[in-house]
Design an enzyme around this catalytic site. Structure first.
Site, PDB file in Angstrom:
ATOM      1  CG  ASP A 206      -1.898   1.090   1.284  1.00 31.84           C
ATOM      2  OD1 ASP A 206      -2.700   1.155   0.348  1.00 31.84           O
ATOM      3  OD2 ASP A 206      -1.871   1.903   2.239  1.00 31.84           O
ATOM      4  CD  GLU A 249      -2.369   2.623  -3.506  1.00 23.25           C
ATOM      5  OE1 GLU A 249      -3.410   3.262  -3.642  1.00 23.25           O
ATOM      6  OE2 GLU A 249      -1.674   2.681  -2.464  1.00 23.25           O
TER       7      GLU A 249
HETATM    8  C1  NOJ Z   1      -4.580   3.137  -0.730  1.00 21.77           C
HETATM    9  C2  NOJ Z   1      -5.783   2.300  -0.468  1.00 21.77           C
HETATM   10  O1  NOJ Z   1      -6.203   1.713  -1.684  1.00 21.77           O
HETATM   11  C3  NOJ Z   1      -6.823   3.213   0.141  1.00 21.77           C
HETATM   12  O2  NOJ Z   1      -8.058   2.551   0.267  1.00 21.77           O
HETATM   13  C4  NOJ Z   1      -6.320   3.685   1.477  1.00 21.77           C
HETATM   14  O3  NOJ Z   1      -7.219   4.612   2.025  1.00 21.77           O
HETATM   15  C5  NOJ Z   1      -4.957   4.358   1.332  1.00 21.77           C
HETATM   16  N1  NOJ Z   1      -4.054   3.614   0.518  1.00 21.77           N
HETATM   17  C6  NOJ Z   1      -4.316   4.546   2.685  1.00 21.77           C
HETATM   18  O4  NOJ Z   1      -3.918   3.311   3.203  1.00 21.77           O
END
Ligand code: NOJ
Length: 579
Positions: A206, A249
């Protein structure tokens, strides 16, 4: 042949089909209105027969669920409402028996403010956990932008008790961990080791950009190698389990994308492709493949071991932040005309089927692109049946609706009172569970579910897409995107008509430089005209390649056979997948 199969299994992620599951929204096994691990385990046969090969479980660890589990309070346990660690292991074992790998979110840019580490850290300035987080006396330099405009207005939050500010790149209740602290790095390795030992095949990392970012952030010092955290994580992961992967991500500009793979392919294996996703929506809105083509061409070459992951919908807002303001407006006008359908000024809170008013042609077009474009496809749960959304649920929660299995009152998701469900159930309207569900679509050979399953199976049989070299092909129709992927003697070609008009397309297969294919045979693998043969127009002059007929929003997948009749594969390594 051995070389080919060796590559396909060693670099399994390059030919994978990933399926994202929010466990709490998928299947409830104990009628408390929340999906859980035993429920997911019951549905693994369904997922295996759909053809997906790798599950990505959205955050599963204990959390106050103020940000869907992206606010973790314990990295060594599972959220009690989802089950026990025993249930997790049962699920992983069953998945393995069915040939499914499982990865899960590793959220280590930040913790919940309820995590015991942060509770300790904020108890006094000299607490041993203080420097596990990022503190400063005043927030005089703001890291660029906030992630949730309108919900947060700063990346710094004042802690009354100790009189300092802590960094939070997301919500104020998600303090950033200090990734430069060796103790934090060791702990991250330990947690990866824990979940790998239970049987996971890797992690979705993440918020990857903030793990390597240094600009303006005290405690993240640019004097040492900013890439080190990702490289360390990858080194540890690969030492513990050679076939495990890191999927990052990172919604960043195209010229920053290579930062995440590492120059020697020694950081992330996979990266979510936000660039292509935004081009896709602009193209769908304009009925013109131009933007998608441009965004494809903008993607940088990545190390052989790495690959992008394409998706139609993720579980957050559908962000359009890399499009220009006028481009964003175009997409909004077409797909999110009302303010309630938008978020953060640059995002959409809808799933695709409602955006296109349930038009099967446009829906299939999007998924045909997903499964035939270069790189690895990712499906979000429910996309295979055309799951809708619930705009009455605030914020990003609108797309995380309960999975619809049957036409029973709870949609087969749960036998609890639907009023008690944690995820909203879409019960009414054209996307309601009575109309849209797995059971009904299973019975209908022409259903979206059966079409998507065929796409997935064919995608897996075409390693040229994941492993090969791709390029765009010239056509005489500006509304058509055509591309080919070549690998080890195999050639896959796909055509997509972005317009609402039927067209005859003359295609330059660009086959002169591919040994033997020029005089070869074209085989139709799949097309929008289900169960029908490829319609062609008699060639003019005789002997020339005929034009291909595409329906409005139609698509065709083709394989080129060499004229010696073989689909043999030459020995040699895979070529870079991009460019
Ligand atoms: C990306 C995640 O996809 C999202 O849902 C989240 O709020 C943020 N990162 C923070 O962790």
């Amino acid at each position: 042949m051995q070389v080919r199969s060796g590559f396909i299994s060693d670099l399994w992620w390059k030919n994978a089909v990933i399926y994202g599951v929010d466990v709490k929204c998928f299947q409830d096994s104990d009628d408390d209105g929340i999906g859980d691990f035993p429920g997911l385990t019951e549905r693994l046969e369904y997922l295996a027969s759909l053809g997906v090969t790798c599950l990505w479980l959205l955050p599963i660890m204990p959390s106050p669920w103020r940000d869907n589990g992206y606010d973790v309070t314990d990295y060594y346990n599972v959220h009690p409402r989802l089950g026990t660690l025993g249930d997790v292991v049962d699920c992983l074992r069953t998945a393995r028996e069915l040939g499914l790998r499982v990865i899960t979110d590793l959220v280590v840019n930040h913790t919940s403010d309820q995590h015991p580490w942060f509770q300790q850290a904020r108890s006094s300035r000299d607490n041993p956990f203080r420097d596990w987080y990022v503190w400063r006396d005043r927030p005089d330099k703001e890291p660029e932008g906030v992630s949730f405009p309108g919900e947060e207005d700063s990346n710094w939050c004042f802690d009354e008790g100790t009189g300092q500010w802590y960094l939070h790149r997301f919500y104020h209740f998600q303090p950033d961990l200090n990734i430069e602290n060796p103790k934090v790095r060791r702990e991250i390795n330990k947690m990866m080791g824990f979940w790998l030992q239970l049987g996971f095949s890797g992690f979705r990392i993440d918020a990857a950009p903030f793990l390597i970012e240094t600009a303006g952030i005290p405690g993240k010092t640019p004097d040492h190698d900013p890439q080190a955290p990702l490289r360390d994580m990858r080194g540890f992961l690969s030492r513990r389990r050679g076939d495990a992967i890191l999927l990052g991500e990172a919604n960043v500009a195209p010229d920053r994308l290579t930062d995440y793979f590492g120059e020697r392919g020694d950081e992330l294996h996979l990266l979510l492709n936000f660039v292509l996703n935004q081009g896709l929506y602009l193209s769908l809105a304009r009925e013109d493949p131009g933007p998608l083509r441009d965004h494809l061409e903008e993607l940088p070459k990545v190390p052989r071991i790495g690959q992008f992951v394409n998706f139609v919908r993720n579980a957050d807002e559908l962000t359009l932040d890399k499009l220009s303001k006028p481009e964003q407006e175009e997409v909004f006008r077409r797909f999110a005309p009302e303010a309630s359908m938008r978020l953060y000024g640059h995002g959409i809170r809808r799933r695709l089927p409602p955006m296109v008013d349930g038009d099967r042609r446009r829906i299939e077009l999007a998924y045909s692109l997903l499964f035939s474009l270069p790189d690895t496809p990712l499906l979000l749960y429910g996309e295979e049946i055309g799951l809708g959304d619930d705009l009455s649920t605030p914020g990003r929660g609108s797309v995380r609706v309960a999975m619809q299995w049957t036409d029973r009152p709870g949609g087969g998701f749960s036998d609890a009172d639907p009023g008690e469900f944690l995820p909203p159930l879409v019960s009414e309207g054209p996307f309601g569970s009575r109309q849209v569900n797995v059971a009904a679509q299973r019975r209908d050979p022409r259903s979206l579910l059966n079409r998507v399953a065929r796409m997935i199976h064919l995608r897996r049989e075409a390693p040229e897409i994941g492993f090969g070299r791709w390029r765009l092909l010239d056509t005489d129709q500006p509304g058509v995107l055509a591309h080919r992927c070549d690998w080890e003697g195999g050639t896959f070609v796909a055509l997509h008509n972005f317009t609402g008009n039927a067209v005859q397309v003359k295609l330059d297969l660009g086959d002169d430089d591919v040994e033997g294919v020029g005089a070869g045979r074209v085989e139709e693998l799949f097309a929008d005209q289900a169960e029908e043969h490829l319609e062609t127009v008699p060639p003019e002059p005789p002997g020339a390649r005929p034009p291909f007929a595409l329906q409005p929003f139609g698509y065709q997948w083709l394989r080129l056979h060499r004229d010696d009749g073989s689909d043999g594969f030459r020995a040699g390594g895979p070529t870079a997948s991009s460019g």
